[in-house]
Design a protein around this motif. Sequence first.
Motif, PDB file in Angstrom:
ATOM      1  N   ARG A 147       0.835  -1.212   0.000  1.00 14.92           N
ATOM      2  CA  ARG A 147       0.000   0.000   0.000  1.00 14.92           C
ATOM      3  C   ARG A 147       0.862   1.251   0.000  1.00 14.92           C
ATOM      4  O   ARG A 147       0.617   2.191  -0.779  1.00 14.92           O
ATOM      5  N   VAL A 148       1.868   1.283   0.855  1.00 11.03           N
ATOM      6  CA  VAL A 148       2.733   2.456   0.965  1.00 11.03           C
ATOM      7  C   VAL A 148       3.454   2.720  -0.357  1.00 11.03           C
ATOM      8  O   VAL A 148       3.488   3.853  -0.849  1.00 11.03           O
ATOM      9  N   LEU A 149       4.022   1.692  -0.947  1.00 14.32           N
ATOM     10  CA  LEU A 149       4.729   1.857  -2.216  1.00 14.32           C
ATOM     11  C   LEU A 149       3.781   2.360  -3.305  1.00 14.32           C
ATOM     12  O   LEU A 149       4.125   3.266  -4.076  1.00 14.32           O
ATOM     13  N   GLN A 150       2.605   1.792  -3.367  1.00 14.66           N
ATOM     14  CA  GLN A 150       1.636   2.206  -4.387  1.00 14.66           C
ATOM     15  C   GLN A 150       1.140   3.625  -4.145  1.00 14.66           C
ATOM     16  O   GLN A 150       0.988   4.406  -5.091  1.00 14.66           O
ATOM     17  N   ASP A 151       0.910   3.973  -2.882  1.00 15.21           N
ATOM     18  CA  ASP A 151       0.428   5.320  -2.557  1.00 15.21           C
ATOM     19  C   ASP A 151       1.446   6.393  -2.933  1.00 15.21           C
ATOM     20  O   ASP A 151       1.096   7.434  -3.513  1.00 15.21           O
ATOM     21  N   PHE A 152       2.713   6.162  -2.591  1.00 18.32           N
ATOM     22  CA  PHE A 152       3.743   7.150  -2.918  1.00 18.32           C
ATOM     23  C   PHE A 152       3.951   7.227  -4.427  1.00 18.32           C
ATOM     24  O   PHE A 152       4.176   8.316  -4.979  1.00 18.32           O
ATOM     25  N   HIS A 153       3.877   6.089  -5.083  1.00 20.47           N
ATOM     26  CA  HIS A 153       4.036   6.065  -6.540  1.00 20.47           C
ATOM     27  C   HIS A 153       2.913   6.846  -7.221  1.00 20.47           C
ATOM     28  O   HIS A 153       3.165   7.679  -8.105  1.00 20.47           O
ATOM     29  N   LYS A 154       1.684   6.615  -6.804  1.00 16.65           N
ATOM     30  CA  LYS A 154       0.541   7.314  -7.386  1.00 16.65           C
ATOM     31  C   LYS A 154       0.603   8.809  -7.122  1.00 16.65           C
ATOM     32  O   LYS A 154       0.178   9.621  -7.952  1.00 16.65           O
ATOM     33  N   ALA A 155       1.136   9.173  -5.953  1.00 18.27           N
ATOM     34  CA  ALA A 155       1.243  10.592  -5.589  1.00 18.27           C
ATOM     35  C   ALA A 155       2.446  11.273  -6.236  1.00 18.27           C
ATOM     36  O   ALA A 155       2.617  12.492  -6.103  1.00 18.27           O
ATOM     37  N   GLY A 156       3.282  10.504  -6.926  1.00 20.88           N
ATOM     38  CA  GLY A 156       4.472  11.074  -7.548  1.00 20.88           C
ATOM     39  C   GLY A 156       5.528  11.496  -6.556  1.00 20.88           C
ATOM     40  O   GLY A 156       6.358  12.365  -6.835  1.00 20.88           O
ATOM     41  N   LYS A 157       5.512  10.878  -5.374  1.00 16.15           N
ATOM     42  CA  LYS A 157       6.487  11.210  -4.338  1.00 16.15           C
ATOM     43  C   LYS A 157       7.617  10.181  -4.342  1.00 16.15           C
ATOM     44  O   LYS A 157       7.381   8.983  -4.515  1.00 16.15           O
ATOM     45  N   PRO A 158       8.860  10.630  -4.156  1.00 11.59           N
ATOM     46  CA  PRO A 158      10.010   9.737  -4.307  1.00 11.59           C
ATOM     47  C   PRO A 158      10.089   8.615  -3.276  1.00 11.59           C
ATOM     48  O   PRO A 158       9.680   8.770  -2.126  1.00 11.59           O
ATOM     49  N   ILE A 159      10.650   7.512  -3.751  1.00 11.10           N
ATOM     50  CA  ILE A 159      10.840   6.307  -2.947  1.00 11.10           C
ATOM     51  C   ILE A 159      12.316   5.939  -2.998  1.00 11.10           C
ATOM     52  O   ILE A 159      12.892   5.802  -4.080  1.00 11.10           O
ATOM     53  N   GLY A 160      12.951   5.780  -1.841  1.00 17.15           N
ATOM     54  CA  GLY A 160      14.346   5.372  -1.777  1.00 17.15           C
ATOM     55  C   GLY A 160      14.459   3.969  -1.203  1.00 17.15           C
ATOM     56  O   GLY A 160      13.755   3.634  -0.245  1.00 17.15           O
ATOM     57  N   LEU A 161      15.328   3.152  -1.792  1.00 18.26           N
ATOM     58  CA  LEU A 161      15.541   1.784  -1.310  1.00 18.26           C
ATOM     59  C   LEU A 161      17.012   1.429  -1.463  1.00 18.26           C
ATOM     60  O   LEU A 161      17.674   1.875  -2.401  1.00 18.26           O
ATOM     61  N   CYS A 162      17.520   0.592  -0.550  1.00 14.42           N
ATOM     62  CA  CYS A 162      18.913   0.171  -0.688  1.00 14.42           C
ATOM     63  C   CYS A 162      19.074  -1.300  -0.343  1.00 14.42           C
ATOM     64  O   CYS A 162      18.177  -1.919   0.237  1.00 14.42           O
ATOM     65  N   CYS A 163      20.220  -1.839  -0.756  1.00 13.71           N
ATOM     66  CA  CYS A 163      20.560  -3.235  -0.496  1.00 13.71           C
ATOM     67  C   CYS A 163      19.551  -4.159  -1.176  1.00 13.71           C
ATOM     68  O   CYS A 163      19.316  -4.052  -2.373  1.00 13.71           O
ATOM     69  N   ILE A 164      18.883  -5.046  -0.436  1.00 20.90           N
ATOM     70  CA  ILE A 164      17.940  -6.007  -1.005  1.00 20.90           C
ATOM     71  C   ILE A 164      16.546  -5.414  -1.183  1.00 20.90           C
ATOM     72  O   ILE A 164      15.734  -5.940  -1.948  1.00 20.90           O
ATOM     73  N   SER A 165      16.253  -4.290  -0.521  1.00 20.83           N
ATOM     74  CA  SER A 165      14.882  -3.764  -0.556  1.00 20.83           C
ATOM     75  C   SER A 165      14.385  -3.318  -1.932  1.00 20.83           C
ATOM     76  O   SER A 165      13.169  -3.248  -2.130  1.00 20.83           O
ATOM     77  N   PRO A 166      15.246  -3.029  -2.922  1.00 23.80           N
ATOM     78  CA  PRO A 166      14.708  -2.707  -4.251  1.00 23.80           C
ATOM     79  C   PRO A 166      13.823  -3.800  -4.858  1.00 23.80           C
ATOM     80  O   PRO A 166      13.024  -3.512  -5.745  1.00 23.80           O
ATOM     81  N   VAL A 167      13.954  -5.041  -4.364  1.00 24.96           N
ATOM     82  CA  VAL A 167      13.078  -6.096  -4.894  1.00 24.96           C
ATOM     83  C   VAL A 167      11.614  -5.789  -4.584  1.00 24.96           C
ATOM     84  O   VAL A 167      10.715  -6.233  -5.317  1.00 24.96           O
ATOM     85  N   LEU A 168      11.365  -5.035  -3.522  1.00 25.75           N
ATOM     86  CA  LEU A 168       9.991  -4.671  -3.166  1.00 25.75           C
ATOM     87  C   LEU A 168       9.378  -3.804  -4.256  1.00 25.75           C
ATOM     88  O   LEU A 168       8.231  -4.012  -4.658  1.00 25.75           O
ATOM     89  N   ALA A 169      10.147  -2.833  -4.738  1.00 23.81           N
ATOM     90  CA  ALA A 169       9.655  -1.956  -5.798  1.00 23.81           C
ATOM     91  C   ALA A 169       9.501  -2.723  -7.108  1.00 23.81           C
ATOM     92  O   ALA A 169       8.536  -2.510  -7.858  1.00 23.81           O
ATOM     93  N   ALA A 170      10.454  -3.622  -7.380  1.00 20.94           N
ATOM     94  CA  ALA A 170      10.368  -4.412  -8.611  1.00 20.94           C
ATOM     95  C   ALA A 170       9.092  -5.248  -8.636  1.00 20.94           C
ATOM     96  O   ALA A 170       8.469  -5.416  -9.690  1.00 20.94           O
ATOM     97  N   LYS A 171       8.695  -5.769  -7.487  1.00 19.55           N
ATOM     98  CA  LYS A 171       7.500  -6.604  -7.387  1.00 19.55           C
ATOM     99  C   LYS A 171       6.220  -5.781  -7.437  1.00 19.55           C
ATOM    100  O   LYS A 171       5.259  -6.129  -8.146  1.00 19.55           O
ATOM    101  N   VAL A 172       6.174  -4.688  -6.684  1.00 25.91           N
ATOM    102  CA  VAL A 172       4.941  -3.913  -6.531  1.00 25.91           C
ATOM    103  C   VAL A 172       4.717  -2.937  -7.686  1.00 25.91           C
ATOM    104  O   VAL A 172       3.576  -2.668  -8.064  1.00 25.91           O
ATOM    105  N   LEU A 173       5.818  -2.426  -8.240  1.00 29.62           N
ATOM    106  CA  LEU A 173       5.722  -1.413  -9.301  1.00 29.62           C
ATOM    107  C   LEU A 173       6.406  -1.950 -10.556  1.00 29.62           C
ATOM    108  O   LEU A 173       7.560  -1.621 -10.850  1.00 29.62           O
ATOM    109  N   PRO A 174       5.737  -2.818 -11.324  1.00 36.83           N
ATOM    110  CA  PRO A 174       6.336  -3.454 -12.497  1.00 36.83           C
ATOM    111  C   PRO A 174       6.936  -2.437 -13.463  1.00 36.83           C
ATOM    112  O   PRO A 174       6.356  -1.376 -13.715  1.00 36.83           O
ATOM    113  N   GLY A 175       8.118  -2.768 -13.967  1.00 33.12           N
ATOM    114  CA  GLY A 175       8.780  -1.892 -14.913  1.00 33.12           C
ATOM    115  C   GLY A 175       9.706  -0.882 -14.274  1.00 33.12           C
ATOM    116  O   GLY A 175      10.418  -0.154 -14.970  1.00 33.12           O
ATOM    117  N   THR A 176       9.724  -0.842 -12.949  1.00 31.95           N
ATOM    118  CA  THR A 176      10.586   0.102 -12.243  1.00 31.95           C
ATOM    119  C   THR A 176      12.058  -0.243 -12.456  1.00 31.95           C
ATOM    120  O   THR A 176      12.443  -1.412 -12.446  1.00 31.95           O
TER     121      THR A 176
END
Length: 254
Positions: A147-176
Amino acid sequence: MAVALGLCRKLPLLLGPRHLHGSARRPGARVAVVLSGCGVYDGTEIHEASAILVHLSREGADVQIYAPDIPQMHVIDHNRGQTVEAESRNVLVESARIARGKISDLAQLSVQKHDAVIFPGGFGAAKNLSTFAVDGETCKVNREVERVLQDFHKAGKPIGLCCISPVLAAKVLPGTEVTVGHEEEQGGKWPYAGTAQAVKALGGKHSIKDVHEVHVDPKNRVVTTPAFMCETELYHIFDGIGAMVKSVLKLTGK
């Protein structure tokens, strides 16, 4: 003496308001930081979390820390590197150790109250915030994290991730577009290089970056850096995370 006193009285008028209030700082970006426990093998990587918080503090950000109120997948004895079978812990309670008690349930995180969100790494991102550690490309992401990833993405607000956590964005936001570092182990320097292929299998796009670098996906406003995906000196990790934090804050415009 009279001349000096007269000059002192006129000084505020000569300097003007800008000089009188030169030390005033404009409000910093409001940034949410999402933790996944406390400890690299079963929660948040503590050095990464600390580096994020230090860099955010240096940049004058207003930070609020969150974690999901859920059980950990399991507990690891970090001294022996073994699972403690008879013990269970709560992700929110453990994350509070890093937050020095100033933490909220992830369910309370509202995109309207923040300008950006940042996720440190550590195996907790793959075990507690998702099932990636067990299920790989077929993993599920915690519903509040999703929900958080989708909400920030829809709002056009930046998301920062490091180490293994980028897999979360890859899964939730296809094409990222994200980075987890290099795609070859290079003699053990990049021990988790296989994660790059998993990112692609999850639907994301992978960009090869060194540990001190970041990748910015301008379309999706996602910023990533490898951090401890690389076996290197701690200060390289710290510098890469600093670059990630600065890039996230730049995207907020504050």
